[in-house]
Design a protein around this motif. Structure first.
Motif, mmCIF file in Angstrom:
data_model
loop_
_atom_site.group_PDB
_atom_site.id
_atom_site.type_symbol
_atom_site.label_atom_id
_atom_site.label_comp_id
_atom_site.label_asym_id
_atom_site.label_seq_id
_atom_site.Cartn_x
_atom_site.Cartn_y
_atom_site.Cartn_z
ATOM 1 N N ALA A 64 0.831 -1.212 0.000
ATOM 2 C CA ALA A 64 0.000 0.000 0.000
ATOM 3 C C ALA A 64 0.862 1.258 0.000
ATOM 4 O O ALA A 64 0.522 2.245 -0.660
ATOM 5 C CB ALA A 64 -0.941 0.002 1.205
ATOM 6 N N ALA A 65 1.985 1.230 0.702
ATOM 7 C CA ALA A 65 2.883 2.391 0.718
ATOM 8 C C ALA A 65 3.477 2.633 -0.664
ATOM 9 O O ALA A 65 3.568 3.782 -1.114
ATOM 10 C CB ALA A 65 3.994 2.193 1.751
ATOM 11 N N VAL A 66 3.846 1.571 -1.348
ATOM 12 C CA VAL A 66 4.373 1.703 -2.715
ATOM 13 C C VAL A 66 3.290 2.239 -3.643
ATOM 14 O O VAL A 66 3.537 3.144 -4.454
ATOM 15 C CB VAL A 66 4.936 0.348 -3.210
ATOM 16 C CG1 VAL A 66 5.268 0.394 -4.698
ATOM 17 C CG2 VAL A 66 6.159 -0.048 -2.395
ATOM 18 N N VAL A 67 2.081 1.697 -3.510
ATOM 19 C CA VAL A 67 0.960 2.185 -4.323
ATOM 20 C C VAL A 67 0.690 3.657 -4.017
ATOM 21 O O VAL A 67 0.462 4.455 -4.933
ATOM 22 C CB VAL A 67 -0.299 1.320 -4.089
ATOM 23 C CG1 VAL A 67 -1.547 1.987 -4.669
ATOM 24 C CG2 VAL A 67 -0.103 -0.067 -4.675
ATOM 25 N N LEU A 68 0.742 4.027 -2.763
ATOM 26 C CA LEU A 68 0.512 5.420 -2.377
ATOM 27 C C LEU A 68 1.508 6.342 -3.065
ATOM 28 O O LEU A 68 1.127 7.376 -3.621
ATOM 29 C CB LEU A 68 0.594 5.578 -0.863
ATOM 30 C CG LEU A 68 0.451 6.994 -0.311
ATOM 31 C CD1 LEU A 68 -0.875 7.623 -0.708
ATOM 32 C CD2 LEU A 68 0.612 6.986 1.206
ATOM 33 N N LEU A 69 2.777 5.988 -3.042
ATOM 34 C CA LEU A 69 3.796 6.813 -3.707
ATOM 35 C C LEU A 69 3.535 6.919 -5.204
ATOM 36 O O LEU A 69 3.637 8.013 -5.786
ATOM 37 C CB LEU A 69 5.191 6.247 -3.448
ATOM 38 C CG LEU A 69 5.686 6.336 -2.006
ATOM 39 C CD1 LEU A 69 7.010 5.599 -1.854
ATOM 40 C CD2 LEU A 69 5.803 7.780 -1.557
ATOM 41 N N ALA A 70 3.176 5.807 -5.831
ATOM 42 C CA ALA A 70 2.895 5.817 -7.268
ATOM 43 C C ALA A 70 1.669 6.665 -7.595
ATOM 44 O O ALA A 70 1.671 7.433 -8.572
ATOM 45 C CB ALA A 70 2.710 4.392 -7.776
ATOM 46 N N VAL A 71 0.639 6.547 -6.782
ATOM 47 C CA VAL A 71 -0.593 7.303 -7.018
ATOM 48 C C VAL A 71 -0.361 8.797 -6.807
ATOM 49 O O VAL A 71 -0.841 9.627 -7.591
ATOM 50 C CB VAL A 71 -1.739 6.776 -6.118
ATOM 51 C CG1 VAL A 71 -2.927 7.711 -6.130
ATOM 52 C CG2 VAL A 71 -2.156 5.390 -6.567
ATOM 53 N N VAL A 72 0.389 9.159 -5.777
ATOM 54 C CA VAL A 72 0.696 10.579 -5.551
ATOM 55 C C VAL A 72 1.514 11.126 -6.728
ATOM 56 O O VAL A 72 1.246 12.223 -7.217
ATOM 57 C CB VAL A 72 1.425 10.786 -4.204
ATOM 58 C CG1 VAL A 72 1.997 12.191 -4.102
ATOM 59 C CG2 VAL A 72 0.461 10.524 -3.048
#
Length: 143
Positions: free
Chosen positions: A18-26
């Motif tokens: 989820a943290a990796v996805v968060l960075l990608a989405v931001v």
């Protein structure tokens, strides 16, 4: 019982994912905001990416939470932020510190509510499917 144990064992993986996805989405959201012309399509994309970022953030904070609970909380947050825009405070605060507009928006748009709802449903369905597959993989290894 085995499914619950498997879900608990996956907590660190879910949090990191989820943290990796968060960075990608931001990063994608900033790209849409900074590099593309302002249009209805970029507004909708930004709204969907906002929901995805809030969803990923919620999973980072509560990785054991069921997708439907995460989705409900995320949708409630997004709707509350949208209605908060009716106060004019996000716009006023954003004039003094522009990045606040990326978190709180600027002006109320009812279309945003529909985008939030559709995106939340899609994210819950995707998260639940990934979670079920991971539990089957993880739980099946011990059976």
């Amino acid at each position: 019982m085995a499914a619950r144990a498997a879900a608990g064992a996956m907590t660190p993986v879910r949090r990191i994912s989820a943290a990796v996805v968060l960075l990608a989405v931001v990063a994608a959201g900033l790209g849409v905001h900074l590099m593309l012309p302002d249009s209805a399509a970029t507004d909708i994309a930004g709204d969907a990416l906002y929901v995805a970022a809030v969803y990923a953030c919620a999973v980072v904070l509560a990785p054991r939470a069921r997708p439907v609970i995460v989705g409900a909380l995320v949708l409630a947050w997004c709707v509350a932020v949208e209605f908060f825009q009716l106060t004019g405070l996000p716009m006023a605060w954003g004039s003094g510190f522009p990045p606040i507009m990326l978190v709180l928006g600027t002006v109320f748009d009812p279309r945003d509510l529909a985008v939030y709802a559709v995106t939340a449903v899609v994210l819950v369905a995707a998260d639940a499917a990934v979670r079920r597959a991971a539990i089957r993989r993880h739980g099946g290894a011990g059976n």
